[in-house]
Structures are given as C-alpha cells and as structure tokens.
Design a protein around this motif. Structure first.
Motif, short mmCIF file in Angstrom:
data_model
loop_
_atom_site.label_atom_id
_atom_site.label_comp_id
_atom_site.label_asym_id
_atom_site.label_seq_id
_atom_site.Cartn_x
_atom_site.Cartn_y
_atom_site.Cartn_z
N GLN A 29 7.68 4.57 -2.43
CA GLN A 29 7.83 4.69 -0.97
C GLN A 29 6.91 3.73 -0.22
O GLN A 29 7.16 3.42 0.94
N PHE A 30 5.83 3.29 -0.87
CA PHE A 30 4.86 2.42 -0.21
C PHE A 30 4.87 1.00 -0.74
O PHE A 30 3.96 0.23 -0.49
N GLN A 31 5.92 0.63 -1.47
CA GLN A 31 6.00 -0.72 -2.02
C GLN A 31 6.18 -1.75 -0.92
O GLN A 31 6.85 -1.52 0.07
N ASN A 32 5.59 -2.93 -1.19
CA ASN A 32 5.81 -4.04 -0.28
C ASN A 32 7.00 -4.84 -0.80
O ASN A 32 7.65 -4.45 -1.76
N ILE A 33 7.26 -5.98 -0.22
CA ILE A 33 8.43 -6.76 -0.64
C ILE A 33 8.29 -7.32 -2.05
O ILE A 33 9.27 -7.70 -2.67
N LYS A 34 7.07 -7.35 -2.58
CA LYS A 34 6.84 -7.81 -3.95
C LYS A 34 7.02 -6.66 -4.96
O LYS A 34 6.96 -6.88 -6.15
N GLY A 35 7.16 -5.46 -4.47
CA GLY A 35 7.33 -4.32 -5.36
C GLY A 35 6.03 -3.67 -5.78
O GLY A 35 6.00 -2.81 -6.65
N SER A 36 4.92 -4.07 -5.17
CA SER A 36 3.63 -3.46 -5.55
C SER A 36 3.22 -2.42 -4.51
O SER A 36 3.66 -2.43 -3.37
N SER A 37 2.39 -1.51 -4.94
CA SER A 37 1.91 -0.45 -4.06
C SER A 37 0.47 -0.15 -4.41
O SER A 37 0.11 0.92 -4.86
N GLU A 38 -0.38 -1.15 -4.20
CA GLU A 38 -1.76 -1.06 -4.63
C GLU A 38 -2.51 0.14 -4.06
O GLU A 38 -3.26 0.80 -4.77
N LEU A 39 -2.31 0.43 -2.79
CA LEU A 39 -3.07 1.52 -2.19
C LEU A 39 -2.70 2.88 -2.75
O LEU A 39 -3.50 3.80 -2.72
N ALA A 40 -1.51 3.00 -3.30
CA ALA A 40 -1.10 4.26 -3.91
C ALA A 40 -1.50 4.33 -5.38
O ALA A 40 -1.26 5.33 -6.04
N MET A 41 -2.15 3.28 -5.88
CA MET A 41 -2.53 3.21 -7.29
C MET A 41 -3.37 4.40 -7.73
O MET A 41 -3.21 4.91 -8.83
N LEU A 42 -4.23 4.88 -6.87
CA LEU A 42 -5.10 5.99 -7.25
C LEU A 42 -4.37 7.32 -7.33
O LEU A 42 -4.85 8.25 -7.96
N ALA A 43 -3.21 7.41 -6.69
CA ALA A 43 -2.43 8.65 -6.75
C ALA A 43 -1.75 8.81 -8.10
O ALA A 43 -1.62 9.92 -8.61
N SER A 44 -1.34 7.69 -8.68
CA SER A 44 -0.65 7.74 -9.97
C SER A 44 -0.69 6.35 -10.61
O SER A 44 0.26 5.59 -10.50
N PRO A 45 -1.81 6.04 -11.27
CA PRO A 45 -1.91 4.72 -11.89
C PRO A 45 -0.98 4.58 -13.08
O PRO A 45 -0.62 5.57 -13.71
N THR A 46 -0.61 3.35 -13.36
CA THR A 46 0.14 3.11 -14.59
C THR A 46 -0.86 3.11 -15.74
O THR A 46 -2.07 2.99 -15.53
N ALA A 47 -0.36 3.20 -16.94
CA ALA A 47 -1.24 3.16 -18.11
C ALA A 47 -2.00 1.84 -18.16
O ALA A 47 -3.20 1.80 -18.49
N ALA A 48 -1.34 0.75 -17.80
CA ALA A 48 -1.99 -0.57 -17.81
C ALA A 48 -3.11 -0.64 -16.77
O ALA A 48 -4.19 -1.19 -17.03
N GLU A 49 -2.87 -0.07 -15.59
CA GLU A 49 -3.91 -0.06 -14.55
C GLU A 49 -5.11 0.76 -15.01
O GLU A 49 -6.27 0.36 -14.82
N LEU A 50 -4.85 1.92 -15.60
CA LEU A 50 -5.94 2.76 -16.07
C LEU A 50 -6.75 2.05 -17.16
O LEU A 50 -7.97 2.10 -17.15
N ASP A 51 -6.07 1.37 -18.07
CA ASP A 51 -6.77 0.62 -19.12
C ASP A 51 -7.67 -0.45 -18.51
O ASP A 51 -8.79 -0.66 -18.96
N GLN A 52 -7.18 -1.12 -17.46
CA GLN A 52 -8.00 -2.14 -16.80
C GLN A 52 -9.24 -1.51 -16.17
O GLN A 52 -10.34 -2.05 -16.29
N LEU A 53 -9.07 -0.38 -15.53
CA LEU A 53 -10.20 0.29 -14.90
C LEU A 53 -11.23 0.72 -15.95
O LEU A 53 -12.44 0.59 -15.74
N LYS A 54 -10.74 1.22 -17.08
CA LYS A 54 -11.64 1.62 -18.16
C LYS A 54 -12.44 0.43 -18.68
O LYS A 54 -13.64 0.55 -18.95
N LYS A 55 -11.79 -0.72 -18.82
CA LYS A 55 -12.48 -1.93 -19.28
C LYS A 55 -13.60 -2.32 -18.31
O LYS A 55 -14.70 -2.67 -18.73
#
Length: 105
Positions: A29-55
C-alpha cells in the motif's frame, strides 16, 4: 525494574514479522513507483532485509550498541558500508529502534 531494549532485542522483535503476508500487504500500500516501501520495512521486513540488519548490528562496537541513538549519519553510513548493507534500511532500523526505546521508557 524494566530492562532496556537492546538492538538485539529489537532485531528479534522485527524477526517475528519477517515475510508476514499481512505485513507485505501493508507494505504494498505504501510502495513508490519503483516498488519499494522502505518506511514500512520495520512493520514486516523481508528475510534479506533482516539478514542485512543482523550483519550491520554484528559488526558494531560495544559502544555503538550501547548508544545507537547517538550515532551520526556518517557513523551509520560507515557501519552499513563496512557490513555491505543498504545504508537507508540500516538508518531506518536505527531510527525505529530509537523511537521504540523512547516509547518504552
């Protein structure tokens, strides 16, 4: 006495919602024209995003982990670069953590 929320605790809290179907719907619902929704990342991160944060958290010094809310933009970018992760997502994570800590205290 309440113990303070650590970065590791916050990562665990986010991990509960990794790739959550409802969370992904909200993100769409919050995607931009590129298909990303960075600000909503904390509500439901992808597994790849979580792995990056852990690193990124894993390479932080003890002092950085104890005072993440005092990190400068340059320090956040350096940590992200050293960890090889997206600096924007790492900055969002740090800001989200600081807001969560303020809410809890």
């Amino acid at each position: 006495m309440k113990s303070e929320l650590t970065l590791e605790d916050y990562l665990e809290k986010l991990a509960k919602f990794v790739d959550n179907q409802y969370g992904q719907l909200v993100r769409q619902q919050f995607q931009n024209i590129k298909g990303s929704s960075e600000l909503a990342m904390l509500a439901s991160p992808t597994a790849a995003e979580l792995d990056q944060l852990k690193k990124a958290v894993a390479i932080m010094t003890k002092e950085e982990k104890q005072n993440p809310c005092n990190l400068t933009d340059e320090q956040i970018q350096r940590i992200a670069s050293d960890a090889g992760v997206d600096p924007g997502n790492f900055a969002i994570f740090i800001n989200g953590y600081c807001l969560q800590r303020k809410r809890v205290s």
